[in-house]
Design an enzyme around this catalytic site. Structure first.
Site, PDB file in Angstrom:
ATOM      1  N   GLY A  44      -1.623   3.696  -4.521  1.00 55.32           N
ATOM      2  CA  GLY A  44      -1.475   2.338  -5.040  1.00 55.32           C
ATOM      3  C   GLY A  44      -0.758   2.274  -6.370  1.00 55.32           C
ATOM      4  O   GLY A  44      -0.622   1.199  -6.949  1.00 55.32           O
TER       5      GLY A  44
ATOM      6  N   ALA B 209       0.832  -1.205   0.000  1.00 52.07           N
ATOM      7  CA  ALA B 209       0.000   0.000   0.000  1.00 52.07           C
ATOM      8  C   ALA B 209       0.862   1.249   0.000  1.00 52.07           C
ATOM      9  O   ALA B 209       1.915   1.296   0.640  1.00 52.07           O
ATOM     10  CB  ALA B 209      -0.926   0.010   1.214  1.00 52.07           C
ATOM     11  N   CYS B 210       0.401   2.239  -0.748  1.00 54.82           N
ATOM     12  CA  CYS B 210       1.042   3.551  -0.756  1.00 54.82           C
ATOM     13  C   CYS B 210      -0.068   4.595  -0.866  1.00 54.82           C
ATOM     14  O   CYS B 210      -1.232   4.270  -0.649  1.00 54.82           O
ATOM     15  CB  CYS B 210       2.068   3.665  -1.886  1.00 54.82           C
ATOM     16  SG  CYS B 210       1.381   3.515  -3.544  1.00 54.82           S
ATOM     17  N   GLY B 211       0.282   5.799  -1.207  1.00 58.08           N
ATOM     18  CA  GLY B 211      -0.713   6.868  -1.267  1.00 58.08           C
ATOM     19  C   GLY B 211      -1.905   6.538  -2.156  1.00 58.08           C
ATOM     20  O   GLY B 211      -3.044   6.580  -1.715  1.00 58.08           O
TER      21      GLY B 211
ATOM     22  N   VAL C 100      -3.516   3.228   0.677  1.00 53.47           N
ATOM     23  CA  VAL C 100      -3.615   3.030   2.126  1.00 53.47           C
ATOM     24  C   VAL C 100      -5.072   3.075   2.574  1.00 53.47           C
ATOM     25  O   VAL C 100      -5.498   2.258   3.397  1.00 53.47           O
ATOM     26  CB  VAL C 100      -2.764   4.087   2.872  1.00 53.47           C
ATOM     27  CG1 VAL C 100      -3.091   4.113   4.349  1.00 53.47           C
ATOM     28  CG2 VAL C 100      -1.284   3.818   2.669  1.00 53.47           C
TER      29      VAL C 100
END
Length: 105
Positions: A13, A9-11, A41
């Protein structure tokens, strides 16, 4: 080993999608029964209910969410190593995920 599910997960995706693809390729090469996917996220709660990941790995750019997620989730949560993330080293990040899952069982 049973099938494992790994969420990155990141800001949004986006940046973790490439790494997820490289990890999936590494898992396939190992003959590991794994599903590796990426998302934002904010989608983690829905993905926990839908796909039930065994581990959640967080992109370095949103590392600030790790402490909160560690409290809320019943699976291991860690930040992806910055060097491995920058190099998109799917094999190393897959090894980290497998280690976290085995430590949790």
């Amino acid at each position: 080993m049973k099938k494992i599910t790994i969420m990155l997960a990141c800001g949004n995706g986006m940046s973790t999608s490439l790494l997820a693809n490289k990890m999936q390729a590494a898992a396939d090469k190992e003959g590991l029964d794994a599903e590796v996917f990426a998302g934002a996220v904010k989608t983690i709660p829905q993905e926990m209910d839908k796909r039930h990941p065994d581990v959640v790995l967080i992109g370095p750019q949103v590392r600030y969410v790790v402490p909160e997620l560690k409290e809320k989730l019943s699976v291991p949560v860690e930040m992806i190593n910055t060097m491995d993330y920058g190099l998109m080293n799917g094999e190393h990040v897959l090894a980290t995920a497998k280690k976290l899952i085995s430590q949790n069982n």
